[in-house]
Design an enzyme around this catalytic site. Structure first.
Site, PDB file in Angstrom:
ATOM      1  N   LYS A  27       0.816  -1.214   0.000  1.00 17.12           N
ATOM      2  CA  LYS A  27       0.000   0.000   0.000  1.00 17.12           C
ATOM      3  C   LYS A  27       0.852   1.268   0.000  1.00 17.12           C
ATOM      4  CE  LYS A  27      -0.693  -0.087   5.025  1.00 17.12           C
ATOM      5  NZ  LYS A  27       0.021   1.105   5.417  1.00 17.12           N
ATOM      6  N   THR A  28       2.034   1.223   0.659  1.00 16.91           N
ATOM      7  CA  THR A  28       2.890   2.418   0.679  1.00 16.91           C
ATOM      8  C   THR A  28       3.339   2.762  -0.731  1.00 16.91           C
ATOM      9  OG1 THR A  28       3.628   1.770   2.885  1.00 16.91           O
ATOM     10  CG2 THR A  28       4.885   3.486   1.797  1.00 16.91           C
ATOM     11  N   ASP A  56      -3.448   7.234   5.080  1.00 19.65           N
ATOM     12  CA  ASP A  56      -3.050   5.840   5.260  1.00 19.65           C
ATOM     13  C   ASP A  56      -3.683   5.299   6.544  1.00 19.65           C
ATOM     14  OD1 ASP A  56      -1.745   3.456   4.870  1.00 19.65           O
ATOM     15  OD2 ASP A  56       0.194   4.145   5.613  1.00 19.65           O
ATOM     16  N   GLU A  57      -3.824   3.966   6.650  1.00 18.18           N
ATOM     17  CA  GLU A  57      -4.358   3.306   7.861  1.00 18.18           C
ATOM     18  C   GLU A  57      -5.701   3.922   8.276  1.00 18.18           C
ATOM     19  OE1 GLU A  57      -2.983   0.702   8.709  1.00 18.18           O
ATOM     20  OE2 GLU A  57      -0.803   0.793   8.593  1.00 18.18           O
ATOM     21  N   GLN A  80      -7.464  -5.217   9.867  1.00 23.23           N
ATOM     22  CA  GLN A  80      -6.332  -4.871  10.728  1.00 23.23           C
ATOM     23  C   GLN A  80      -6.671  -3.726  11.679  1.00 23.23           C
ATOM     24  OE1 GLN A  80      -2.184  -5.309   9.114  1.00 23.23           O
ATOM     25  NE2 GLN A  80      -3.237  -5.164   7.160  1.00 23.23           N
TER      26      GLN A  80
END
Length: 680
Positions: free
Chosen positions: A40-41, A225-226, A256
């Site tokens: 994903k990064t 992100d996240e 997650q």
């Protein structure tokens, strides 16, 4: 390989079709559901490059947000390898809280603050709450619980008046009243806490449409992100910044989401579908980290949770070894088994110890494991330990240093004014803070002004003036004489050692803490002595210590060290290791007893999923048949999560039904192998 970062794809390599689709889509709001180890990064960093190079959006109009400084740093480095120098100018890659802090720094006047506001850390917050409760309730029992209430209210954007109006029962009511005092005192101190860094920008934007419009014009494209870790206030901050433009990409994985206790709401991913009907969803299911067998087990386990989005991780890394499940006699045997296995494997294969990670549900499980690793002389690194600069006594002395260099540092002033106690309470400091704000000066400067006497009783003005005069004298001695000698005298003057003894659990702890104080003074002396030109002042040396990023320093030390990595399952998120051991896979440990009682086992299952997907090649799970708890031996049951894994992919060891001679042969064989390896 010493440090194990998230699964990465070389920035210059080709993206897979799903990743490419996520990078190219800029037609509206986008949710990228990125499974563990799916790169994903790479998607976020390549998308930033795409926006700048192909979509005509200047880097200064792009903001990328994540949750940790380490993740932000890695992201920035990787974007830097994709964009040519000037192209990246003005790009913001930061944590949510850093962005919030920058907004407050620029808009402090609209919030009624002075420039140079202070940020309270955990220790500062606890000290202030204890002081308020001592004053209001003649004791600080329940201060931690009240701190949690206040944090939850702030995350839900509930201000003190509303908390008081909606509070149910005496506990909540008390917490709401303390919250009211706490916020008022923070404001008087020209200070904010960690949760305010999100709450205050949100409230500012809601109440000042002109300021919101200015920030919306500045941020043309937002990446997060996240996203599954966002709480209510963070979700709203993103929504406000995005505005009507709807130009954003959020990346997350509902499987997650393991931070509900911190206010994280995985349902924010579902909420996106309601708030943005044109939302496009792209699934990243190819995993670049683990073997197919590890992913199969993870997929089957997590399928027991309800899902709004269905995804199946897959990999091209081959099927790989079976997952081992080891039943041990007790916790001692469990830790001994893991330590010996790692030692044997290391000697046999010469793989570095940093290839191995030991994960557990709670920090209390680490102590016995540490002892076993020490006994077998196996080097290890313990994540989640207290960094040197985070220790109470070090922070106290650093604050004295900061105040010597900069008397206008309100946060340093507040930290040391009552360390050791000088009988100057929060009411006095609140009045001093309000007076300083009215005069637009620091609290230190205000403490020496004649006009303060109109607001404070003479005995309190005298105590404050005595403190500032003493600090001025120390500052003068540092400038005129031997500065290190002056600082040593300062530590002796305040009788800090006696203060530590009064507040430590025993003399041994007090001695260790005092040792840290002298170590810091020595570090300051070394910094001065390393100055080859001889031009460094004591202010410069202290400035170097203050400016050093303590967390970065700790991270560098951790990443560079050889050793088995030990950490909680929560701390392991985002990391990967060739060989992973998960300890204590038992009912009431994983899943945790509190989650069973509260019927929140779904989050514990996600935690187990995170643990499983840290492993690249080998995964071993252990559990004890018996365990000592509060002095009693209790029988343990294997975790329900083991029953949910595909039996054909597991190898069980240590089960009672194995014949005694097989058990004996296995044990003798292991010892023989060890002896043979040690003779080499």
């Amino acid at each position: 390989m010493r440090a194990h970062s998230p699964a990465t794809i070389d920035p210059m390599s080709r993206l897979n079709p799903r990743q490419q689709e996520a990078v190219n889509y800029v037609g509206g709001p986008l949710l990228v559901l990125a499974g563990a180890g799916s790169g994903k990064t790479s998607v976020i960093t390549r998308k930033i490059a795409h926006l700048v190079q192909n979509c005509g959006i200047q880097a200064r109009h792009i903001v990328a947000m994540t949750f940790t400084n380490k993740a932000a740093r890695e992201m920035k480095e990787r974007v830097g390898s994709l964009l040519k120098g000037p192209e990246a100018r003005g790009l913001t890659v930061s944590t949510f809280h850093n962005l919030g802090m920058n907004i407050i720094r620029k808009e402090y006047a609209a919030l009624g603050y002075k420039p140079g506001f202070s940020i309270f850390d955990e220790g500062d917050i606890k000290a202030l709450l204890s002081d308020i409760m001592q004053k209001e309730y003649s004791g600080d029992d329940g201060a931690d619980e009240i701190k949690n209430y206040i944090g939850s209210w702030k995350n839900e954007l509930i201000m003190p008046d509303q908390a008081l109006a909606e509070s149910r029962g005496p506990k909540e009511q008390t917490a709401a009243i303390v919250y009211l005092h706490y916020q008022r005192t923070l404001k008087a101190y020209n200070a904010v806490d960690f949760d305010d860094l999100i709450l205050m920008p949100v409230k500012l934007f809601q109440e000042h449409p002109d300021i919101l419009e200015k920030w919306q014009n500045r941020i043309r494209y937002l990446l997060v992100d996240e996203y599954q870790d966002t709480n209510a206030s963070q979700y709203l901050l993103v929504k406000l910044l995005v505005g009507m433009r709807n130009q954003f990409t959020v990346v997350g994985d509902d499987d997650q989401s393991i931070y509900a206790w911190r206010g994280a709401r995985p349902e924010n991913l579902m909420l996106l579908k309601e708030d943005y009907p044109s939302l496009k969803v792209v699934m990243l299911e190819q995993n670049y980290r683990s073997t197919s067998r590890i992913l199969k087990c993870a997929n089957i386990l997590i399928a027991n949770n309800p899902h709004a989005f269905e995804k199946q991780l897959w990999s091209e890394m081959g099927m790989g070894d079976e997952i081992r499940v080891i039943r041990c006699r007790n916790e001692d045997a469990e830790c001994e088994r893991v330590a010996l296995e790692i030692l044997t494997e290391h000697l046999r294969t010469q793989r570095p110890y940093s290839d191995y990670a030991i994960l557990y549900r709670g920090n209390y499980q680490a102590k016995l494991m540490e002892l076993k690793l020490q006994h077998h002389q196996i080097p290890y690194r313990l994540s989640g330990g207290t960094s040197f600069f985070a220790r109470q006594e070090v922070k106290d002395l650093m604050s004295y240093f900061r105040l010597l260099v900069n008397p206008d540092d309100d946060n340093a002033f507040l930290r040391v004014i009552n360390v050791p106690r000088r009988e100057i309470g929060s009411t006095t400091l609140e009045k001093l803070g309000n007076y300083a704000t009215g005069r637009k000066i620091s609290m230190y400067a205000a403490a020496g002004e004649m006009g303060l006497g109109e607001h404070l009783d003479a005995r309190f003005t005298e105590r404050l003036a005595r403190f500032t005069k003493w600090m001025d004298r120390v500052r003068q001695e540092c400038a005129q004489n031997e500065p290190i000698a002056a600082i040593r005298s300062m530590v002796m003057d305040i009788d800090y050692e006696n203060w530590l003894r009064q507040n430590a659990s025993n003399d041994k702890v007090a001695d260790a803490r005092m040792g840290n104080v002298w170590f810091l003074v020595e570090a300051l002396k070394n910094t001065l002595e390393r100055d080859e030109e001889g031009e460094m002042t004591i202010e410069d040396a202290i400035g170097k210590l203050v400016l050093r990023d303590m967390l970065e320093r700790q991270q560098e030390e951790e990443d560079g060290a050889e050793g088995v990595q030990m950490m909680t399952l929560h701390a392991s998120k985002g990391l990967e290791y060739p060989s992973v051991y998960i300890l204590g896979v038992e009912e009431e440990i994983l899943p945790h007893r509190s989650s069973i009682e509260a019927d929140t086992v779904e989050e514990e299952r996600r935690l187990a999923y995170v643990g499983i997907t840290r492993a690249k090649r080998n995964l071993t799970m252990t559990f004890a048949a018996k365990r000592k708890q509060y002095g009693e031996i209790i029988e343990c049951s294997p975790s329900r999560f083991l029953d949910e894994l595909p039996p054909e992919d597991l190898i069980w060891e240590g089960q009672d039904d194995a014949p005694p001679e097989v058990k004996a042969a296995t044990g003798n064989s292991a010892l023989a192998n060890m002896r043979a390896l040690l003779k080499k």
